[in-house]
Design an enzyme around this catalytic site. Sequence first.
Site, PDB file in Angstrom:
ATOM      1  N   LEU A 126       0.852  -1.198   0.000  1.00 56.45           N
ATOM      2  CA  LEU A 126       0.000   0.000   0.000  1.00 56.45           C
ATOM      3  C   LEU A 126       0.883   1.243   0.000  1.00 56.45           C
ATOM      4  O   LEU A 126       1.563   1.532   0.980  1.00 56.45           O
ATOM      5  CB  LEU A 126      -0.905  -0.003   1.231  1.00 56.45           C
ATOM      6  CG  LEU A 126      -1.852   1.184   1.376  1.00 56.45           C
ATOM      7  CD1 LEU A 126      -2.944   1.131   0.315  1.00 56.45           C
ATOM      8  CD2 LEU A 126      -2.474   1.217   2.763  1.00 56.45           C
ATOM      9  N   HIS A 230       6.279   2.920  12.098  1.00 53.19           N
ATOM     10  CA  HIS A 230       6.914   4.098  11.513  1.00 53.19           C
ATOM     11  C   HIS A 230       5.883   5.231  11.461  1.00 53.19           C
ATOM     12  O   HIS A 230       4.702   4.984  11.197  1.00 53.19           O
ATOM     13  CB  HIS A 230       7.407   3.748  10.106  1.00 53.19           C
ATOM     14  CG  HIS A 230       8.295   4.776   9.487  1.00 53.19           C
ATOM     15  ND1 HIS A 230       7.820   5.949   8.951  1.00 53.19           N
ATOM     16  CD2 HIS A 230       9.646   4.808   9.331  1.00 53.19           C
ATOM     17  CE1 HIS A 230       8.827   6.649   8.464  1.00 53.19           C
ATOM     18  NE2 HIS A 230       9.947   5.981   8.692  1.00 53.19           N
TER      19      HIS A 230
END
Length: 340
Positions: A126, A230
């Site tokens: 993605l 992240h």
Amino acid sequence: MLVIRPIRASDFDALMLCAEASGHGFTSLPVDADLLQGRIDNSLESFAKKVTEPGPEGYLMVAEDVETGEIAGTTGIEAAIGLDNPFYSYHLTKVVHSSRKLNVHNIVEVLTFGNNYTGTTEICTLFMRPEFRGGLNGKLLSKCRFLMLAQFPERFADVVFAEMRGVSDDEGNSPFWQWLKDNFFNIDFTLADYLTGIGAKGFIADLMPKLPIYVSLLSEEARAVIGQVHPNTRPALRLLEKEGFSCRGYVDIFDAGPTVECLRHNIESVRHSFNALASVREHSSAQDYLISNTDFAGFRATAAKAAVDHETNQVVISPAVADALNVKEGDQLRLIAMEG
């Protein structure tokens, strides 16, 4: 308007552009021409196959701007992971060390190396180019896969999971990998991540510690990032959490990013999606929907305004949306209502 469609052979340059922009830690989009071409070839073959149960098929799609033809991003599904190449993960669990005689009762965490996701479906790859982020584009890129899972369940496993990118700095340095490197390896995180992305996983089985790792033995920096994502991945994680995905203690073996999972039939967009027949004409509805056609090889999905009449099982879409989806009056669509 963005439309999601299967990747084509002519999309190679656009996929490479996405790979270059995705940054460190994005294992499924390494900057490697042979691997990306292989993923395109596998996707073309997978979309063309007659399938009655999930196997090693990989479905790679792109988001195309229908006005300019520019590729805005990519998204994908691996039907059954680990059947041709091993898929490794760590499982974070607790072990009790207890002695009544000494009146000691300690609960410690351990990381166990394994292949527990073998045969399950992975939603992956993605990535949206920064200039296209905003509005409903991110939701479209993520949720379109759930319409595919809902419409074609025979192609996918009962368990669906996603690996979330873990913590690393701008140079691709991972605190978790640094500890593994110091104790078991002698290669940088970026190289290990790259080798995994191109399928060269032999070094993992050769060098990765096979016995459970006591978390208390890790460095403070490594312990702090276990199960953390992240910063760029937080929006994607929030979307999946709203869909019902959760982490059951599995983390990535390189950066310790969390793996989240959900039973396919419990995914919110799978549960609440529905079929309706297309009625093509201009309308004034303000309701946003994610809409797909029901042609697997020619899959199309977009986010658009639509008017649904549940009594007649019809959905009014504009001619522009019908063109984007390659549908005509009376064709069946699958929809899910979207929030702004």
